[in-house]
Design a protein around this motif. Structure first.
Motif, PDB file in Angstrom:
ATOM      1  N   ASN A 134      -8.122 -58.568 -21.888  1.00 27.15           N
ATOM      2  CA  ASN A 134      -8.794 -57.441 -22.512  1.00 27.15           C
ATOM      3  C   ASN A 134      -8.185 -57.013 -23.841  1.00 27.15           C
ATOM      4  O   ASN A 134      -8.906 -56.563 -24.741  1.00 27.15           O
ATOM      5  CB  ASN A 134      -8.782 -56.233 -21.576  1.00 27.15           C
ATOM      6  CG  ASN A 134      -9.623 -56.439 -20.332  1.00 27.15           C
ATOM      7  OD1 ASN A 134     -10.179 -57.505 -20.122  1.00 27.15           O
ATOM      8  ND2 ASN A 134      -9.701 -55.427 -19.500  1.00 27.15           N
ATOM      9  N   SER A 161     -15.357 -52.044 -26.161  1.00 28.26           N
ATOM     10  CA  SER A 161     -14.497 -51.163 -25.398  1.00 28.26           C
ATOM     11  C   SER A 161     -15.261 -50.653 -24.178  1.00 28.26           C
ATOM     12  O   SER A 161     -16.038 -51.388 -23.572  1.00 28.26           O
ATOM     13  CB  SER A 161     -14.007 -50.019 -26.293  1.00 28.26           C
ATOM     14  OG  SER A 161     -13.181 -49.129 -25.588  1.00 28.26           O
ATOM     15  N   SER A 162     -15.070 -49.393 -23.828  1.00 30.87           N
ATOM     16  CA  SER A 162     -15.706 -48.817 -22.645  1.00 30.87           C
ATOM     17  C   SER A 162     -15.448 -47.320 -22.645  1.00 30.87           C
ATOM     18  O   SER A 162     -14.431 -46.856 -23.197  1.00 30.87           O
ATOM     19  CB  SER A 162     -15.132 -49.436 -21.368  1.00 30.87           C
ATOM     20  OG  SER A 162     -15.501 -48.692 -20.219  1.00 30.87           O
ATOM     21  N   GLY A 165     -12.092 -46.009 -21.611  1.00 28.02           N
ATOM     22  CA  GLY A 165     -10.990 -45.823 -22.552  1.00 28.02           C
ATOM     23  C   GLY A 165     -10.805 -44.392 -23.018  1.00 28.02           C
ATOM     24  O   GLY A 165      -9.966 -44.137 -23.874  1.00 28.02           O
ATOM     25  N   LYS A 180      -8.764 -50.506 -22.697  1.00 28.69           N
ATOM     26  CA  LYS A 180      -9.891 -50.067 -23.521  1.00 28.69           C
ATOM     27  C   LYS A 180      -9.480 -48.947 -24.471  1.00 28.69           C
ATOM     28  O   LYS A 180      -9.930 -48.900 -25.624  1.00 28.69           O
ATOM     29  CB  LYS A 180     -11.058 -49.631 -22.624  1.00 28.69           C
ATOM     30  CG  LYS A 180     -11.619 -50.754 -21.764  1.00 28.69           C
ATOM     31  CD  LYS A 180     -12.080 -51.936 -22.605  1.00 28.69           C
ATOM     32  CE  LYS A 180     -12.757 -53.012 -21.777  1.00 28.69           C
ATOM     33  NZ  LYS A 180     -13.287 -54.131 -22.591  1.00 28.69           N
ATOM     34  N   ALA A 206     -18.373 -48.279 -27.026  1.00 27.38           N
ATOM     35  CA  ALA A 206     -17.926 -47.899 -25.683  1.00 27.38           C
ATOM     36  C   ALA A 206     -19.121 -47.743 -24.761  1.00 27.38           C
ATOM     37  O   ALA A 206     -19.682 -46.653 -24.625  1.00 27.38           O
ATOM     38  CB  ALA A 206     -17.123 -46.600 -25.752  1.00 27.38           C
TER      39      ALA A 206
END
Length: 276
Positions: A134, A161-162, A165, A180, A206
């Motif tokens: 990652n 990302s996400s 994060g 993330k 994200a």
């Protein structure tokens, strides 16, 4: 006043070169198709991404993707590579440099994975696996791609990302969340280091739960899926194409002053809080 052709070219310029990691599934595949599929003609005007390069660990998956792209008339190339491995990252960037004559405009660091445990149950090997896939892969590829992006004259690094994060926590595992969050911070640092000096921007996107193989591992639990939808103001999960369109915009000159930030693609999840 810009002409119609100038406005169109800001969103889908001719001659851009993009590298998308992990391009055979999920969001990565959707981004490959979105960028390559912009090769449409409108009244004789070509509004396309000239070249897209991708990679995957599975040779059969990669060959299937490339064959489908050729059948659609899209210019997509790729090699088998595992970006969590240093030697494969170097092979990938060497291949990209050869294909694009030493230049690159867009690097989409897409590859990621997850292992879901309570924090106290993670092994050292699992920790290292998540960091390698990652975070380390994205950091190292950004380093390796820097001279190509600089030579391209107008570069951008985009991280997948996400919402895991931050700025709030979610139950996807502490290690996944920290990788993330690190990507979001890396986008800020790279922008401050490279934007003015090298004309390279960096941003992250994200997503919330998206209809990908990784997400389906947990969404197949209908009780869990119901809880996800309850927290999502739009009342549904995202489709990969919806994330890909945001990536495509960020990669285009139309987003030329967007830098160092994290763009949520989450159906409103990150704004909901406690709202009954």
């Amino acid at each position: 006043m810009p002409s119609r052709e100038e406005r169109l070219s800001a969103y889908a310029p001719v001659g851009r070169m993009a590298l998308v990691t992990g391009g055979t599934q999920g969001i990565g595949r959707a981004v490959v198709e979105e960028l390559a599929g912009l090769g449409a003609r409108q009244e004789g005007l070509v509004i396309c991404w000239a070249l897209v390069f991708t990679c995957a660990r599975n040779p059969a998956d990669l060959e299937m993707l490339l064959g489908q792209c050729r059948a659609a008339g899209w210019d997509v190339q790729g090699i088998v590579a595992d970006v969590s491995l240093a030697e494969d990252r170097q092979l990938l960037l060497d291949a990209v440099s050869e294909a694009f004559q030493g230049k690159l405009n867009v690097l989409f660091n897409n590859v990621g994975t997850n292992i879901r445990h309570a924090t106290v149950d993670f092994t050292q090997a699992e920790f290292q696996r998540l960091i390698s896939v990652n975070l380390e892969s994205a950091f190292a590829l950004s380093q390796l791609a820097h001279p190509l992006l600089k030579a391209g004259g107008d570069g951008i690094v985009i991280f997948n990302s996400s919402v895991a994060g931050g700025p709030t926590a979610m139950g996807s595992g502490s290690i996944y969340g920290l990788t993330k969050a690190a990507l979001n911070q890396l986008a800020k640092n790279l922008t401050c280091e490279w934007a003015a000096k090298d004309n390279i921007r960096a941003v992250s996107v994200a997503p919330w739960y998206t209809a990908t193989p990784l997400a389906q591992q947990v969404l197949q639990d209908k009780e869990y899926e119901g809880k996800v939808l309850e927290r999502t103001p739009m009342g549904r999960i995202a489709q990969p194409q919806e994330v890909a369109r945001v990536v495509s915009f960020l990669a285009s000159p139309a987003a030329s002053y967007v830098a160092g930030c994290t763009i949520p693609v989450d159906g409103g999840y990150s704004c909901k809080g406690f709202y009954m």
